[in-house]
Scaffold this active site. Structure first.
Site, short mmCIF file in Angstrom:
data_model
loop_
_atom_site.label_atom_id
_atom_site.label_comp_id
_atom_site.label_asym_id
_atom_site.label_seq_id
_atom_site.Cartn_x
_atom_site.Cartn_y
_atom_site.Cartn_z
CG ASP A 117 -43.96 -79.60 2.15
OD1 ASP A 117 -43.69 -78.21 2.16
OD2 ASP A 117 -43.96 -79.58 3.72
CG ASP A 119 -38.90 -76.35 3.81
OD1 ASP A 119 -37.65 -76.60 3.74
OD2 ASP A 119 -39.42 -75.50 3.69
#
Length: 604
Positions: A117, A119
């Site tokens: 991922d 963020d």
């Protein structure tokens, strides 16, 4: 798999912060990928005779001496970077705050693809700037778009007040911390602590156990949620003290709904991301070890991929900041060099829905230079109407990394030629959006990033002797209470002479006095363990959160957040780049589970 040409040193070990393993560490030296020599070394501060680390030990595991002082080194360009396992300086001791902890056995040799991922996983945002920015934007939306009083604009945000793992009671305006059995241990109404009687009366005296789930409750399970949780607490206090100033009909639940709507507005209109794009360094922590980690994974033969909910324009800015080479003055130019570290990048993924194979979301290829979306047939380039081989598609198809928007996990498996979901390791920060769905629905192997862990685990190490003392005091209380119960039972149901009865009564009084002293000593030690910091050997004083306590504990039980980490994360650690400190072929093995009946029997 590419074999390193240089000699690479690394160590294997067992380590627990509370119960260090009674083994001397070993260094295994490889030349051209084959073991040449094995020789033992002793970990500094380790005493084999009593299997105990001295207080001067640096709370690192296994791998050498330099890293206990610092993980940073200066390369030939003068840029600081983290010692990685594959570097000549790597294969040394790993600081306890940088370790990877294992819940379920995971052999990295079986992993063919490692995904990330972006963020709060690769990009660690600074709460004092980024979360404050989100808070201020949400306040403005509440005032100017949703009709809240202008005095809210004077409010300020405390980025350290809220923690992950809390539960918001939307109807009652309460903020709760509970253990793994869903018993509420700490409860606040806004910023006012609920008494034990109020807490038990609200959440304990019910015929049917509350599930503490949506729609009546909101889970604070991501760092993105801390600002909205703090704002909700402020609004609860404001409503209680100024009932006529909030919008008409706005009860606690409605106020939370308004906060969520305002947060969504901030994300949709691009306010937050535009500010970050202007000055990434102000809002994102630099991590010079991310690029070496990518290189090591790719050199080991793994595919790498990125799946993020952010769209391409913002993803490119953030990844450039994290991966781009900086000039001498620290500036950087926006380019696409970072794509060399990935095989597939999927933006606008709409997780957690992305993890549902039956999700019929269309997948488009992104042309990086223009950001243009191109039609595909389930990931296969598709020519536009009236053209059989458009130049832009030929250019894109020659790139080692392909960028997409949308789609679902079936598209990703096809693009990476994944035959089994157990061949994928996915690293994320969101327990529900990243870890739970990918683990429970797909069977991917998972690693959760918990930035708060680094600080907390170091404090646990410093408090290890105090925690052992707490256990002894608790055992002492139990023994004294058992003796009191036995004497009371004897006096109630057995017949004794007056002298013997008087002696037993006197002994009972002494035991009750001992019990009271033991209880006070235990309570005092508990308070010191959580709050007293004057005697800790830190240059910077560290304490557990004064309101919510340990992230992973509630009293003597694991917290609800810890329970979720244990259930759904195969591995967990404080930073994604900690992967670079371990061999890409490492076999992660969990510590042994203990039932209560084993805990005091087995030697630790």
């Amino acid at each position: 798999m590419r074999i390193p040409k240089k000699n690479v040193a690394f160590c294997l070990s067992l380590f627990s912060p509370e119960f260090p393993a009674p083994f001397s560490s070993r260094i295994l030296r490889f030349s051209a990928g084959f073991p040449a020599k094995i020789r033992p070394i002793h970990t500094a501060g380790f005493n084999q005779s009593n299997s105990h680390y001295s207080k001067d030990d640096s709370a690192g595991t296994i791998l050498g001496d330099k890293a206990s002082q610092s993980h940073l080194m200066a390369n030939s360009n003068g840029v600081e970077g983290l010692h990685v396992w594959s570097s000549p300086e790597g294969g040394c001791k790993i600081d306890i705050g940088k370790q990877i902890f294992c819940n379920r056995s995971l052999n990295m040799k079986n992993i063919l693809a490692v995904g990330f991922d972006m963020d709060y996983t690769l990009a660690q945002y600074k709460p004092e700037t980024f979360e404050s920015l989100a808070y201020e934007g949400t306040i403005r939306k509440l005032v100017y778009d949703l009709g809240y009083p202008q005095e809210l604009l004077e409010w300020t945000f405390d980025p350290k007040y809220m923690v992950r793992g809390l539960v918001l009671d939307k109807k009652r305006g309460n903020i709760l911390k509970m253990d793994r059995h869903k018993y509420v241990k700490v409860a606040y109404h806004g910023f006012r602590e609920l008494s034990k009687e109020d807490k038990v009366g609200t959440y304990g005296n019910t015929l049917i156990r509350d599930s503490f789930d949506e729609p009546d409750y909101a889970l604070i399970d991501t760092l993105f949620s801390l600002a909205e949780a703090y704002l909700f607490a402020q609004l609860v206090d404001y409503k209680d003290n100024n009932p006529g100033k909030v919008p008409e009909g706005a009860d606690y639940s409605h106020m939370y709904k308004d906060v969520r709507a305002a947060v969504d507005l901030c994300h949709r209109d691009g306010t937050l991301k535009q500010m970050v794009a202007k000055d990434p360094k102000r809002y994102i922590n630099e991590d010079t070890s991310i690029v070496p980690m990518f290189k090591m994974l790719r050199d080991s033969g793994r595919s790498t991929f990125l799946v993020t909910n952010s769209l391409w324009d913002y993803t490119n800015i953030v990844m450039n900041f994290l991966c781009a080479s900086r000039t001498l003055d620290g500036s950087l130019s926006c380019n696409f060099d970072w794509l060399q570290y990935f095989d597939v990048v999927i933006t606008g993924s709409a997780k957690p829905g992305f993890f549902q194979e039956e999700n019929r979301a269309n997948i488009f290829e992104v042309e990086p230079e223009s950001g243009m979306l191109l039609n595909t047939d389930n990931g296969t380039p598709m020519p536009q109407v009236g053209s059989t081989s458009p130049e832009v598609l030929l250019k894109a198809s020659n790139k080692s990394c392909r960028v997409f928007q949308g789609g679902n996990v079936a598209h990703l498996h096809k693009l990476l030629s994944i035959e089994s979901s157990s061949q994928v390791l996915y690293v994320g920060d969101h327990i529900y959006g990243d870890i739970l769905r990918s683990k429970k629905v797909l069977g991917w192997r998972t690693m959760l990033v918990v930035p708060e862990l680094e600080r907390e685990v170091k404090l646990l190490w410093e408090l290890r002797d105090m925690r052992k003392q707490l256990r002894l005091l608790r055992n002492e209380r139990d023994l004294v209470e058992d003796q009191i119960h036995h004497l009371k039972w004897s006096l109630k149901f057995e017949t004794f002479g007056d002298d013997e009865k008087q002696k037993m009564t006197s002994a009972l009084g002494e035991l009750e006095s001992q019990r009271d002293q033991a209880r006070l000593a235990h309570q005092q030690a508990q308070r010191e363990c959580h709050q007293k910091v004057e005697e800790l050997p830190f240059s910077i004083r560290l304490i557990f959160h004064k309101i919510w306590g340990q992230l992973m504990k509630t009293g003597y039980q694991n917290s609800r957040f810890a329970h979720q980490v244990e259930r759904f994360a195969c591995l967990y650690t404080s930073q994604v780049s900690n992967l670079s400190l371990y061999s890409p072929d490492k076999y992660y093995r969990p510590s042994e589970d203990f039932m209560p009946h084993e805990f005091h029997i087995l030697p630790l």
